[in-house]
Design a protein around this motif. Structure first.
Motif, PDB file in Angstrom:
ATOM      1  N   ALA A 266       0.806  -1.215   0.000  1.00  0.00           N
ATOM      2  CA  ALA A 266       0.000   0.000   0.000  1.00  0.00           C
ATOM      3  C   ALA A 266       0.846   1.274   0.000  1.00  0.00           C
ATOM      4  O   ALA A 266       0.367   2.347  -0.361  1.00  0.00           O
ATOM      5  CB  ALA A 266      -0.931   0.018   1.210  1.00  0.00           C
ATOM      6  N   LEU A 267       2.106   1.142   0.390  1.00  0.00           N
ATOM      7  CA  LEU A 267       2.989   2.306   0.465  1.00  0.00           C
ATOM      8  C   LEU A 267       4.041   2.311  -0.639  1.00  0.00           C
ATOM      9  O   LEU A 267       5.024   3.025  -0.558  1.00  0.00           O
ATOM     10  CB  LEU A 267       3.678   2.342   1.836  1.00  0.00           C
ATOM     11  CG  LEU A 267       2.740   2.453   3.035  1.00  0.00           C
ATOM     12  CD1 LEU A 267       3.530   2.425   4.335  1.00  0.00           C
ATOM     13  CD2 LEU A 267       1.901   3.726   2.950  1.00  0.00           C
ATOM     14  N   ARG A 268       3.800   1.538  -1.684  1.00  0.00           N
ATOM     15  CA  ARG A 268       4.756   1.462  -2.790  1.00  0.00           C
ATOM     16  C   ARG A 268       4.062   1.734  -4.123  1.00  0.00           C
ATOM     17  O   ARG A 268       3.849   0.852  -4.912  1.00  0.00           O
ATOM     18  CB  ARG A 268       5.482   0.111  -2.787  1.00  0.00           C
ATOM     19  CG  ARG A 268       6.478  -0.029  -1.654  1.00  0.00           C
ATOM     20  CD  ARG A 268       7.283  -1.307  -1.729  1.00  0.00           C
ATOM     21  NE  ARG A 268       6.525  -2.444  -1.220  1.00  0.00           N
ATOM     22  CZ  ARG A 268       6.138  -3.479  -1.963  1.00  0.00           C
ATOM     23  NH1 ARG A 268       6.409  -3.522  -3.250  1.00  0.00           N
ATOM     24  NH2 ARG A 268       5.480  -4.476  -1.423  1.00  0.00           N
ATOM     25  N   GLU A 269       3.692   2.989  -4.327  1.00  0.00           N
ATOM     26  CA  GLU A 269       3.186   3.509  -5.601  1.00  0.00           C
ATOM     27  C   GLU A 269       1.846   2.936  -6.058  1.00  0.00           C
ATOM     28  O   GLU A 269       1.454   3.100  -7.208  1.00  0.00           O
ATOM     29  CB  GLU A 269       4.228   3.303  -6.714  1.00  0.00           C
ATOM     30  CG  GLU A 269       4.143   4.336  -7.812  1.00  0.00           C
ATOM     31  CD  GLU A 269       5.273   4.254  -8.829  1.00  0.00           C
ATOM     32  OE1 GLU A 269       5.142   4.883  -9.871  1.00  0.00           O
ATOM     33  OE2 GLU A 269       6.280   3.560  -8.568  1.00  0.00           O
ATOM     34  N   THR A 270       1.126   2.295  -5.167  1.00  0.00           N
ATOM     35  CA  THR A 270      -0.161   1.716  -5.548  1.00  0.00           C
ATOM     36  C   THR A 270      -1.303   2.720  -5.448  1.00  0.00           C
ATOM     37  O   THR A 270      -2.402   2.449  -5.948  1.00  0.00           O
ATOM     38  CB  THR A 270      -0.489   0.514  -4.649  1.00  0.00           C
ATOM     39  OG1 THR A 270      -0.415   0.926  -3.279  1.00  0.00           O
ATOM     40  CG2 THR A 270       0.497  -0.617  -4.884  1.00  0.00           C
ATOM     41  N   GLY A 271      -1.054   3.854  -4.784  1.00  0.00           N
ATOM     42  CA  GLY A 271      -2.125   4.835  -4.621  1.00  0.00           C
ATOM     43  C   GLY A 271      -3.180   4.369  -3.642  1.00  0.00           C
ATOM     44  O   GLY A 271      -4.349   4.762  -3.751  1.00  0.00           O
ATOM     45  N   GLY A 273      -2.290   3.505   0.170  1.00  0.00           N
ATOM     46  CA  GLY A 273      -2.013   3.937   1.532  1.00  0.00           C
ATOM     47  C   GLY A 273      -1.439   5.328   1.631  1.00  0.00           C
ATOM     48  O   GLY A 273      -1.379   6.075   0.652  1.00  0.00           O
ATOM     49  N   GLY A 274      -0.984   5.684   2.833  1.00  0.00           N
ATOM     50  CA  GLY A 274      -0.390   7.004   3.055  1.00  0.00           C
ATOM     51  C   GLY A 274      -1.354   8.125   2.718  1.00  0.00           C
ATOM     52  O   GLY A 274      -2.541   8.063   3.029  1.00  0.00           O
ATOM     53  N   LEU A 275      -0.863   9.151   2.064  1.00  0.00           N
ATOM     54  CA  LEU A 275      -1.708  10.294   1.695  1.00  0.00           C
ATOM     55  C   LEU A 275      -2.806   9.896   0.722  1.00  0.00           C
ATOM     56  O   LEU A 275      -3.904  10.456   0.746  1.00  0.00           O
ATOM     57  CB  LEU A 275      -0.840  11.395   1.084  1.00  0.00           C
ATOM     58  CG  LEU A 275       0.215  12.018   2.009  1.00  0.00           C
ATOM     59  CD1 LEU A 275       1.067  13.014   1.244  1.00  0.00           C
ATOM     60  CD2 LEU A 275      -0.442  12.696   3.203  1.00  0.00           C
ATOM     61  N   ALA A 276      -2.517   8.918  -0.131  1.00  0.00           N
ATOM     62  CA  ALA A 276      -3.523   8.473  -1.096  1.00  0.00           C
ATOM     63  C   ALA A 276      -4.722   7.826  -0.407  1.00  0.00           C
ATOM     64  O   ALA A 276      -5.828   7.828  -0.951  1.00  0.00           O
ATOM     65  CB  ALA A 276      -2.899   7.482  -2.073  1.00  0.00           C
ATOM     66  N   GLY A 277      -4.502   7.281   0.776  1.00  0.00           N
ATOM     67  CA  GLY A 277      -5.569   6.612   1.500  1.00  0.00           C
ATOM     68  C   GLY A 277      -6.368   7.507   2.422  1.00  0.00           C
ATOM     69  O   GLY A 277      -7.311   7.042   3.080  1.00  0.00           O
ATOM     70  N   THR A 278      -6.006   8.775   2.487  1.00  0.00           N
ATOM     71  CA  THR A 278      -6.742   9.699   3.352  1.00  0.00           C
ATOM     72  C   THR A 278      -8.093  10.063   2.736  1.00  0.00           C
ATOM     73  O   THR A 278      -8.336   9.830   1.547  1.00  0.00           O
ATOM     74  CB  THR A 278      -5.950  10.991   3.585  1.00  0.00           C
ATOM     75  OG1 THR A 278      -5.774  11.665   2.322  1.00  0.00           O
ATOM     76  CG2 THR A 278      -4.594  10.702   4.200  1.00  0.00           C
TER      77      THR A 278
END
Length: 312
Positions: A266-271, A273-278
């Motif tokens: 989820a934290l490797r360019e998949t869009g 996790g991180g900010l993409a998951g907000t």
């Protein structure tokens, strides 16, 4: 390149009495069979593309195809003219140039992927800032690019430069390490000093995730390019002042790779996790790619989009 790691690169440079840039150029001549002039001219072509991509967004508002980013390089350029910057002319210029490259890339313009399109703003921004703020000659800029290429090759051989494999530390981290080494080379530093600069960058970017909104190389990628340019220049300054990294360059590359392998998908360019998951990240993705009925509200899905309109 027949060099296994940074330690061997430094040893070979010392043995032959060459800078990293000169050594890499010589290696390329031997491996490609091309003349020095041919190889030099190819790198000079890259430099000219960098000159275009770093300044286009500062001189005019360049908006990405998705509409997620655009105009920030122009804003920083105007801010620089005000003379009120906190970090000073050199840093603000580097940030504006890095943002410009990212905006040109996202608007289908011409860039140099160094080492990737997602991190395309860092090395060009640093190189062009050095040219303008330190009056560096073209030939020295080109040799700085050869030095950066050598560092990038070592990273790619021993780890990864892919955000999908190692997170943003592998993209923006690698680009900033390459840029830091280029600055040290340009300023007359030794091969060993170049690697110390790269090591310091990796120590400061270790663990940086890749979490693009909607899977697009725009948010937060553009601003990370700006931060990467600053990281490269501060690391170079530390090394030029005599500061060394207690952890060798090769060990920092190994650490980066191992951390990348530990990162969840989820934290490797998949869009995902991180900010993409907000909440906001998901909302922006929906706005770009369409509503619940699948109807696009953005020209990302417009078949009539003409890439030539946003090109060089």
């Amino acid at each position: 390149m027949n060099i296994k790691n940074g330690k061997e690169l430094v040893r070979r440079c010392k043995e032959e009495g060459l800078s990293i840039g000169e050594f890499i150029l010589k290696q390329e001549m031997e491996e490609s069979g091309l003349s020095r002039e041919e190889i030099y001219d190819r790198m000079l072509d890259n430099l000219r593309v960098m000159a275009f991509s770093t300044t286009k967004g500062v001189g005019e508002k360049v908006i990405s195809v998705s509409g997620l980013i655009g105009g920030d390089a122009y804003r920083l350029g105007k801010y620089l003219e005000s003379g009120k910057s906190v970090t000073g002319r050199t840093m603000v210029k580097a940030m504006s140039y890095a943002l410009s490259c990212s905006e040109v890339n996202a608007s289908m313009g011409k860039i140099v992927a160094c080492p990737t399109a997602g991190a395309c703003g860092i090395l060009p921004a640093v190189i062009m800032t050095m040219k303008e703020e330190h009056q560096v000659e073209e030939k020295d800029l080109v040799m700085g690019l050869f030095a950066s290429a050598g560092i990038g090759a070592i990273i790619a051989q021993n780890a990864t430069i892919s955000g999908a494999e190692g997170g943003c530390q592998a993209e923006c981290g690698s680009a900033a390490a390459m840029a830091a080494a280029a600055v040290v080379e340009i300023m007359g530093g030794t091969p060993d000093m170049c690697l110390h600069a790269g090591a310091i960058v990796f120590k400061n970017t270790l663990g940086l995730v890749c979490d693009p909104i909607g899977g697009l190389v725009e948010v937060p990628c553009a601003k990370r390019n700006a931060a990467g340019a600053v990281s490269a220049m501060t690391a170079a300054d530390m090394v030029l002042a005599g500061v060394q990294s207690r952890i060798p360059f090769d060990d920092t590359v190994t650490a980066m790779y191992s951390v990348g392998k530990l990162m969840p998908e989820a934290l490797r360019e998949t869009g995902i996790g991180g900010l993409a998951g907000t909440k906001t990240g998901k909302k922006l993705k929906k706005e770009i790619f369409g509503d619940k009925d699948g109807k696009s509200k953005n020209k990302m899905n417009d078949d009539t989009f003409d890439a030539e309109k946003t090109g060089e």
